[in-house]
Design a protein around this motif. Structure first.
Motif, PDB file in Angstrom:
ATOM      1  N   THR A 148       0.829  -1.205   0.000  1.00  0.00           N
ATOM      2  CA  THR A 148       0.000   0.000   0.000  1.00  0.00           C
ATOM      3  C   THR A 148       0.862   1.255   0.000  1.00  0.00           C
ATOM      4  O   THR A 148       2.003   1.264   0.449  1.00  0.00           O
ATOM      5  N   ASP A 149       0.276   2.346  -0.506  1.00  0.00           N
ATOM      6  CA  ASP A 149       0.974   3.635  -0.497  1.00  0.00           C
ATOM      7  C   ASP A 149       1.300   4.065   0.928  1.00  0.00           C
ATOM      8  O   ASP A 149       2.336   4.678   1.178  1.00  0.00           O
ATOM      9  N   ILE A 150       0.400   3.758   1.857  1.00  0.00           N
ATOM     10  CA  ILE A 150       0.606   4.175   3.246  1.00  0.00           C
ATOM     11  C   ILE A 150       1.904   3.599   3.788  1.00  0.00           C
ATOM     12  O   ILE A 150       2.746   4.312   4.343  1.00  0.00           O
ATOM     13  N   VAL A 151       2.088   2.298   3.599  1.00  0.00           N
ATOM     14  CA  VAL A 151       3.278   1.640   4.134  1.00  0.00           C
ATOM     15  C   VAL A 151       4.522   2.012   3.335  1.00  0.00           C
ATOM     16  O   VAL A 151       5.596   2.266   3.894  1.00  0.00           O
ATOM     17  N   GLU A 152       4.384   2.073   2.023  1.00  0.00           N
ATOM     18  CA  GLU A 152       5.553   2.317   1.178  1.00  0.00           C
ATOM     19  C   GLU A 152       6.053   3.758   1.226  1.00  0.00           C
ATOM     20  O   GLU A 152       7.246   4.017   1.100  1.00  0.00           O
ATOM     21  N   VAL A 168      -8.894 -15.671  -8.835  1.00  0.00           N
ATOM     22  CA  VAL A 168      -9.411 -15.741 -10.205  1.00  0.00           C
ATOM     23  C   VAL A 168      -9.426 -14.346 -10.815  1.00  0.00           C
ATOM     24  O   VAL A 168      -9.010 -14.142 -11.962  1.00  0.00           O
ATOM     25  N   TYR A 169      -9.883 -13.400 -10.042  1.00  0.00           N
ATOM     26  CA  TYR A 169      -9.946 -12.020 -10.525  1.00  0.00           C
ATOM     27  C   TYR A 169      -8.545 -11.452 -10.729  1.00  0.00           C
ATOM     28  O   TYR A 169      -8.291 -10.718 -11.693  1.00  0.00           O
ATOM     29  N   ARG A 170      -7.636 -11.818  -9.852  1.00  0.00           N
ATOM     30  CA  ARG A 170      -6.247 -11.361  -9.975  1.00  0.00           C
ATOM     31  C   ARG A 170      -5.657 -11.799 -11.321  1.00  0.00           C
ATOM     32  O   ARG A 170      -4.986 -11.017 -12.006  1.00  0.00           O
ATOM     33  N   THR A 171      -5.949 -13.044 -11.701  1.00  0.00           N
ATOM     34  CA  THR A 171      -5.467 -13.550 -12.988  1.00  0.00           C
ATOM     35  C   THR A 171      -6.076 -12.770 -14.147  1.00  0.00           C
ATOM     36  O   THR A 171      -5.388 -12.430 -15.117  1.00  0.00           O
ATOM     37  N   GLN A 172      -7.366 -12.464 -14.041  1.00  0.00           N
ATOM     38  CA  GLN A 172      -8.037 -11.699 -15.093  1.00  0.00           C
ATOM     39  C   GLN A 172      -7.414 -10.309 -15.231  1.00  0.00           C
ATOM     40  O   GLN A 172      -7.217  -9.804 -16.349  1.00  0.00           O
ATOM     41  N   LEU A 173      -7.127  -9.671 -14.099  1.00  0.00           N
ATOM     42  CA  LEU A 173      -6.524  -8.341 -14.133  1.00  0.00           C
ATOM     43  C   LEU A 173      -5.130  -8.384 -14.774  1.00  0.00           C
ATOM     44  O   LEU A 173      -4.779  -7.509 -15.584  1.00  0.00           O
ATOM     45  N   LYS A 174      -4.345  -9.368 -14.400  1.00  0.00           N
ATOM     46  CA  LYS A 174      -2.994  -9.462 -14.945  1.00  0.00           C
ATOM     47  C   LYS A 174      -3.030  -9.702 -16.450  1.00  0.00           C
ATOM     48  O   LYS A 174      -2.224  -9.134 -17.207  1.00  0.00           O
ATOM     49  N   ASP A 175      -3.983 -10.495 -16.893  1.00  0.00           N
ATOM     50  CA  ASP A 175      -4.141 -10.713 -18.334  1.00  0.00           C
ATOM     51  C   ASP A 175      -4.526  -9.405 -19.032  1.00  0.00           C
ATOM     52  O   ASP A 175      -4.042  -9.108 -20.130  1.00  0.00           O
ATOM     53  N   PHE A 176      -5.393  -8.629 -18.389  1.00  0.00           N
ATOM     54  CA  PHE A 176      -5.851  -7.371 -18.983  1.00  0.00           C
ATOM     55  C   PHE A 176      -4.721  -6.343 -19.059  1.00  0.00           C
ATOM     56  O   PHE A 176      -4.554  -5.663 -20.076  1.00  0.00           O
ATOM     57  N   ARG A 191       2.975  -2.708  -8.742  1.00  0.00           N
ATOM     58  CA  ARG A 191       1.792  -3.386  -8.189  1.00  0.00           C
ATOM     59  C   ARG A 191       1.349  -4.569  -9.051  1.00  0.00           C
ATOM     60  O   ARG A 191       0.635  -5.457  -8.557  1.00  0.00           O
ATOM     61  N   PHE A 192       1.721  -4.570 -10.311  1.00  0.00           N
ATOM     62  CA  PHE A 192       1.250  -5.585 -11.250  1.00  0.00           C
ATOM     63  C   PHE A 192       1.490  -7.003 -10.720  1.00  0.00           C
ATOM     64  O   PHE A 192       0.602  -7.853 -10.794  1.00  0.00           O
ATOM     65  N   GLU A 193       2.657  -7.258 -10.181  1.00  0.00           N
ATOM     66  CA  GLU A 193       2.960  -8.596  -9.675  1.00  0.00           C
ATOM     67  C   GLU A 193       2.479  -8.792  -8.243  1.00  0.00           C
ATOM     68  O   GLU A 193       1.994  -9.861  -7.877  1.00  0.00           O
ATOM     69  N   ARG A 194       2.601  -7.749  -7.437  1.00  0.00           N
ATOM     70  CA  ARG A 194       2.312  -7.904  -6.006  1.00  0.00           C
ATOM     71  C   ARG A 194       0.824  -7.828  -5.694  1.00  0.00           C
ATOM     72  O   ARG A 194       0.311  -8.612  -4.896  1.00  0.00           O
ATOM     73  N   ASN A 195       0.121  -6.871  -6.279  1.00  0.00           N
ATOM     74  CA  ASN A 195      -1.307  -6.703  -5.988  1.00  0.00           C
ATOM     75  C   ASN A 195      -1.960  -5.893  -7.111  1.00  0.00           C
ATOM     76  O   ASN A 195      -2.147  -4.686  -6.994  1.00  0.00           O
ATOM     77  N   PRO A 196      -2.317  -6.538  -8.222  1.00  0.00           N
ATOM     78  CA  PRO A 196      -2.851  -5.812  -9.382  1.00  0.00           C
ATOM     79  C   PRO A 196      -4.154  -5.064  -9.112  1.00  0.00           C
ATOM     80  O   PRO A 196      -4.481  -4.114  -9.825  1.00  0.00           O
ATOM     81  N   MET A 197      -4.899  -5.461  -8.068  1.00  0.00           N
ATOM     82  CA  MET A 197      -6.132  -4.726  -7.755  1.00  0.00           C
ATOM     83  C   MET A 197      -5.829  -3.277  -7.373  1.00  0.00           C
ATOM     84  O   MET A 197      -6.664  -2.386  -7.562  1.00  0.00           O
ATOM     85  N   ARG A 251     -10.508   0.565  -2.419  1.00  0.00           N
ATOM     86  CA  ARG A 251      -9.933   1.153  -1.219  1.00  0.00           C
ATOM     87  C   ARG A 251      -8.415   0.947  -1.207  1.00  0.00           C
ATOM     88  O   ARG A 251      -7.868   0.166  -1.962  1.00  0.00           O
ATOM     89  N   GLY A 252      -7.721   1.670  -0.347  1.00  0.00           N
ATOM     90  CA  GLY A 252      -6.268   1.684  -0.402  1.00  0.00           C
ATOM     91  C   GLY A 252      -5.559   0.768   0.580  1.00  0.00           C
ATOM     92  O   GLY A 252      -4.359   0.870   0.744  1.00  0.00           O
ATOM     93  N   LEU A 253      -6.297  -0.122   1.247  1.00  0.00           N
ATOM     94  CA  LEU A 253      -5.688  -0.987   2.260  1.00  0.00           C
ATOM     95  C   LEU A 253      -5.882  -2.450   1.875  1.00  0.00           C
ATOM     96  O   LEU A 253      -6.947  -2.839   1.399  1.00  0.00           O
ATOM     97  N   ASP A 254      -4.866  -3.262   2.105  1.00  0.00           N
ATOM     98  CA  ASP A 254      -4.910  -4.660   1.654  1.00  0.00           C
ATOM     99  C   ASP A 254      -5.860  -5.533   2.467  1.00  0.00           C
ATOM    100  O   ASP A 254      -6.196  -6.630   2.043  1.00  0.00           O
TER     101      ASP A 254
END
Length: 421
Positions: free
Chosen positions: A58-62, A174-182, A197-203, A257-260
């Motif tokens: 997250t931006d907060i932590v990073e 499942v959704y994560r895979t769809q996002l990465k494909d997109f 974020r693409f690899e770590r958390n694409p959402m 939202r901005g939190l994992d």
């Protein structure tokens, strides 16, 4: 300079403190009537709590946390939000052994190293609510209704409630895979943060405020189309409950939202007249956070409201109450020898619940009367040489100009009688 506060901080001066107390009183009243109890957590916590609780991507932590090493060589962080701290307290003090769900609220300062702007500071204040222990959509609807009721009680309109479901550990992969494909073929056009974020958390790409990233993600697949049966049923029932409560909402499939730690329900309330920083409330369900902090798997949901932005919204709609500095009595010693008698009367008045002040600057009678009018004071108790000799007080009604010499023992009774007329 020592005469300037740190960048991103703001003094709350006496003439504005009443506005803060007004907002806080509304928050406390709503929570008390809904049987939420106040919790006060420390302003700083072990850094690991936020790394695990908020999420390292997250931006907060990073980018935004105020972290330092204390004299015991421990990594400490000023709290950037309070949900993780509430969960830590819930576990440490075994609140799960009490009646469930644990319904808690807090009001206090948070800290993030961010670019200061209107309604956004590095030390800012939040009113937040957490309900830990219940998994059904009814508690989601209650949490959202509390936020809506808070704004309604303040008289705010033009507010927009956005809701979404961000799924759960079962359907999110499942959704994560769809996002990465997109995003795969568009990766080079994304900002540096989103490429990471693409690899770590694409959402998290969907939450990016970069205009180019927002444009690219416009046609990204929606989480609500990939929900498992449990998440889909939960979201459907939540919508029914909000409709039953006559709470209007808009489904925003880009709201993550901005939190994992969010799962299933995510929501946000915006006040569009504030411009780019229009979000005044954000929240959602965090069913995995308690376990992430070391407890047993326990569901939870909450929200946080930025009070500085609420104040801006109230100012725009001219909904802040007028500052009332009026007092009941001003005690005016006319000579130095009268100060002891005046001070004794002042203390007695305050003990009896009378709001009062006195002259501390040895002003003249004319200056004291002018000072009393500035409050304004309803009554003035004058004590001069004659009053000392007779053991009496000259009691003056500032509205009518009437005054009478009164035994000092009866002054409290007379003031109260006058106040009741």
């Amino acid at each position: 300079m020592l005469t300037t506060g740190p960048r991103g901080t703001k003094d709350i001066l006496p003439d504005l403190s009443s506005h803060w107390r007004y907002i806080e009183s509304i928050a406390r009243d709503i929570c008390n009537r809904s049987v939420y109890q106040e919790i006060r957590t420390p302003i700083f916590e072990h850094t690991e709590l936020f790394l695990r609780g908020i999420g390292e991507t997250t931006d907060i932590v990073e980018k935004e946390m105020y972290t330092f090493i204390d004299r015991g060589k421990r990594s400490i962080t000023l709290r950037p939000e309070n949900t993780a701290a509430v969960v830590r307290s819930y576990l440490e003090h075994k609140l799960y052994a009490d009646l469930q769900p644990s319904k808690l609220y807090y009001i206090g300062p948070m800290f993030r190293y961010d670019r200061p702007q209107a309604g956004r500071y590095r030390q800012f204040h939040q009113f937040g609510v957490e309900a830990i222990g219940a998994k059904g959509p009814v508690i989601d609807a209650e949490i959202i209704s509390l936020a809506v009721l808070f704004f309604r009680k303040l008289g705010l309109n033009e507010l927009m409630l956005y809701i979404n479901s961000v799924g759960c550990p079962k359907c999110r992969p499942v959704y994560r895979t769809q996002l990465k494909d997109f995003f795969h073929e568009k990766l080079s056009f994304l900002c540096e943060d989103c490429q990471s974020r693409f690899e770590r958390n694409p959402m998290r790409i969907l939450d990016c405020k970069n205009d180019k990233c927002a444009e690219i993600s416009n046609n990204a697949p929606h989480m609500v189309e990939s929900l498992c049966e449990d998440c889909s049923t939960h979201f459907s029932q939540l919508k029914q409950l909000l409709t039953a409560a006559q709470i209007d909402y808009i489904i925003n499939p880009r709201l993550v939202r901005g939190l994992d730690y969010y799962t299933k329900t995510a929501f946000e309330i915006q006040y569009p007249p504030l411009g780019a920083q229009s979000a005044v409330c954000g929240g959602g369900r965090y069913d995995g956070l308690v376990a992430e902090c070391g407890g047993q798997p326990t569901p939870g949901i909450g929200f946080a409201i930025g009070l500085e932005r609420v104040l801006l919204a109230l100012e725009k709609q001219k909904l802040l109450p007028e500052v009332n500095t009026a007092i009941d009595v001003f005690v005016a010693p006319l000579i130095g020898a009268a100060q002891a008698m005046a001070f004794g009367l002042l203390v007695k008045l305050r003990e009896q619940g009378v709001t009062c002040d006195m002259d501390y600057m040895e002003r003249s009678l004319k200056a004291q009367m002018k000072y009393a009018n500035k409050y304004p004071a309803k009554y003035v108790a004058l004590i001069g040489e004659d009053e000392i000799a007779q053991g009496k007080v000259m009691f003056k009604n500032m509205a009518t100009g009437e005054q009478q010499l009164t035994d000092s023992k009866d002054i409290i009774r007379m003031i109260k009688e006058g106040m009741e007329k």
